[in-house]
Write an enzyme that holds these catalytic residues in place. Sequence first.
Site, PDB file in Angstrom:
ATOM      1  N   ALA A  11       0.916  -1.265  -0.014  1.00  9.86           N
ATOM      2  CA  ALA A  11      -0.081   0.169   0.088  1.00  9.86           C
ATOM      3  C   ALA A  11       0.920   1.353   0.095  1.00  9.86           C
ATOM      4  O   ALA A  11       0.394   2.302  -0.486  1.00  9.86           O
ATOM      5  CB  ALA A  11      -0.991  -0.087   1.288  1.00  9.86           C
ATOM      6  N   ASP A  73      11.686  -2.961  -9.789  1.00  9.28           N
ATOM      7  CA  ASP A  73      12.422  -3.966  -9.189  1.00  9.28           C
ATOM      8  C   ASP A  73      13.770  -3.073  -8.681  1.00  9.28           C
ATOM      9  O   ASP A  73      14.345  -2.260  -9.480  1.00  9.28           O
ATOM     10  CB  ASP A  73      13.125  -4.965 -10.239  1.00  9.28           C
ATOM     11  N   SER A  74      14.103  -3.316  -7.387  1.00 11.41           N
ATOM     12  CA  SER A  74      15.344  -2.422  -6.770  1.00 11.41           C
ATOM     13  C   SER A  74      16.219  -3.436  -5.929  1.00 11.41           C
ATOM     14  O   SER A  74      16.174  -4.546  -5.657  1.00 11.41           O
ATOM     15  CB  SER A  74      14.518  -1.571  -5.636  1.00 11.41           C
ATOM     16  N   TYR A 158      18.584  -2.558   3.423  1.00  9.17           N
ATOM     17  CA  TYR A 158      19.937  -2.232   3.594  1.00  9.17           C
ATOM     18  C   TYR A 158      19.886  -1.021   4.128  1.00  9.17           C
ATOM     19  O   TYR A 158      20.888  -0.047   4.143  1.00  9.17           O
ATOM     20  CB  TYR A 158      20.908  -2.205   2.477  1.00  9.17           C
ATOM     21  N   ASP A 159      18.583  -0.110   4.338  1.00  5.51           N
ATOM     22  CA  ASP A 159      18.565   1.633   4.643  1.00  5.51           C
ATOM     23  C   ASP A 159      19.725   1.496   5.840  1.00  5.51           C
ATOM     24  O   ASP A 159      20.160   2.763   5.909  1.00  5.51           O
ATOM     25  CB  ASP A 159      17.139   2.034   4.897  1.00  5.51           C
ATOM     26  N   LYS A 179      12.847  10.764   2.271  1.00  2.00           N
ATOM     27  CA  LYS A 179      13.413   9.509   1.322  1.00  2.00           C
ATOM     28  C   LYS A 179      12.728   9.432  -0.025  1.00  2.00           C
ATOM     29  O   LYS A 179      13.346   9.338  -1.019  1.00  2.00           O
ATOM     30  CB  LYS A 179      13.289   8.290   2.159  1.00  2.00           C
ATOM     31  N   ARG A 185      13.702   4.907  -5.981  1.00  2.00           N
ATOM     32  CA  ARG A 185      12.459   4.473  -6.317  1.00  2.00           C
ATOM     33  C   ARG A 185      11.967   6.052  -6.741  1.00  2.00           C
ATOM     34  O   ARG A 185      10.990   5.829  -8.001  1.00  2.00           O
ATOM     35  CB  ARG A 185      11.511   3.800  -5.415  1.00  2.00           C
TER      36      ARG A 185
END
Lengths: 202, 202
Positions: A11, A73-74, A158-159, A179, A185
């Site tokens: 969401a 995809d990230s 990994y933030d 962010k 993104r």
Amino acid sequence: MSRVLLATRNAKKLGELRRILAAEGIGGLEVVGLSDVPEFPEAPETGATFEENALAKARDAVAATSLPAVADDSGLTVDALNGMPGVLSARWSGRHGDDQANLDLVLAQLTDTPDERRGAAFVCAAALVLPDGTETVVRGEWRGALLREARGSNGFGYDPIFRPEGENRTSAEMAPAEKDAASHRGRALRALLPALRELAGH
Amino acid sequence: MSRVLLATRNAKKLGELRRILAAEGIGGLEVVGLSDVPEFPEAPETGATFEENALAKARDAVAATSLPAVADDSGLTVDALNGMPGVLSARWSGRHGDDQANLDLVLAQLTDTPDERRGAAFVCAAALVLPDGTETVVRGEWRGALLREARGSNGFGYDPIFRPEGENRTSAEMAPAEKDAASHRGRALRALLPALRELAGH
């Protein structure tokens, strides 16, 4: 009003795309998510690149719904690991989705890597596929460096070990809206705007 | 007779270089190992490439002994991991020298990687550094593919999951002499022969 499917059940990702479209004054698109699509076939992500995975996911979504579809995809690309974990970011430790194990493994692998070689980037590929077969795929990157221990509790993945360029904080110490504005993104989705604007008939 | 130091405490590696020199008819060189050098300073291998690590090790050995020195650095480069584990091969899991954990992690990371993308190579860089500062560094590669489970008990490291090109066996199922003849280490050491022959005064 045209509809576009964002191939996610998340969401927060739906909200992010809706906010970006609204901020750009693109009012002619209704964004729906996969929770509105019963029995969507979730294929494993086996592509060699973020772009392949984003395109495959968007194509699957178009095939299942006949709607225009956006998918992304990230992952994290680490210079000292030749760009890995890359497409394996979510399963780097071998345990899919175990953020802590994945992050701990990257830190362990970089134990002897000096500060000047700890560069990394979050990368996001975003694809828009239309029912007529038109495909657009773009990439957003967010450069930074990897710390030696985790800091902060916002974000995920990994933030907590990623310090963006020009920041003293990790991306897990930044507010979600900050962010969004800077992240891979956000950059990728904004790079899709020209194609989405066309789709909306602007 | 000239002496050359091989910067290793591994008796098998000493034997291998002596055999190669003998087979090439290079009789004018006595190969000594690090066990003959008390208190050799073992530096951590922090280079970004095999070549950097091999050169650093050979330079350290020359500085400590004033002898011409040969050193090597080896590892596994996996195509689907963008060439990693590479210089991190011995500590891929974060636990230095834990062959089983390292091998298990590579298999887990490649779980979804199809057979046609499981290419890999063992790579060895070998360096010869002379007391006058002359440096030679060469590379040997051994191409193959990674299996989905370990087979064989010869060798070490990633040998049990590496099937060399043209082979049905893994490198852990090959006899040591066969492996010497084909392997990345053998190739790299043979590529050093012209420089070693010159050193021996041939």
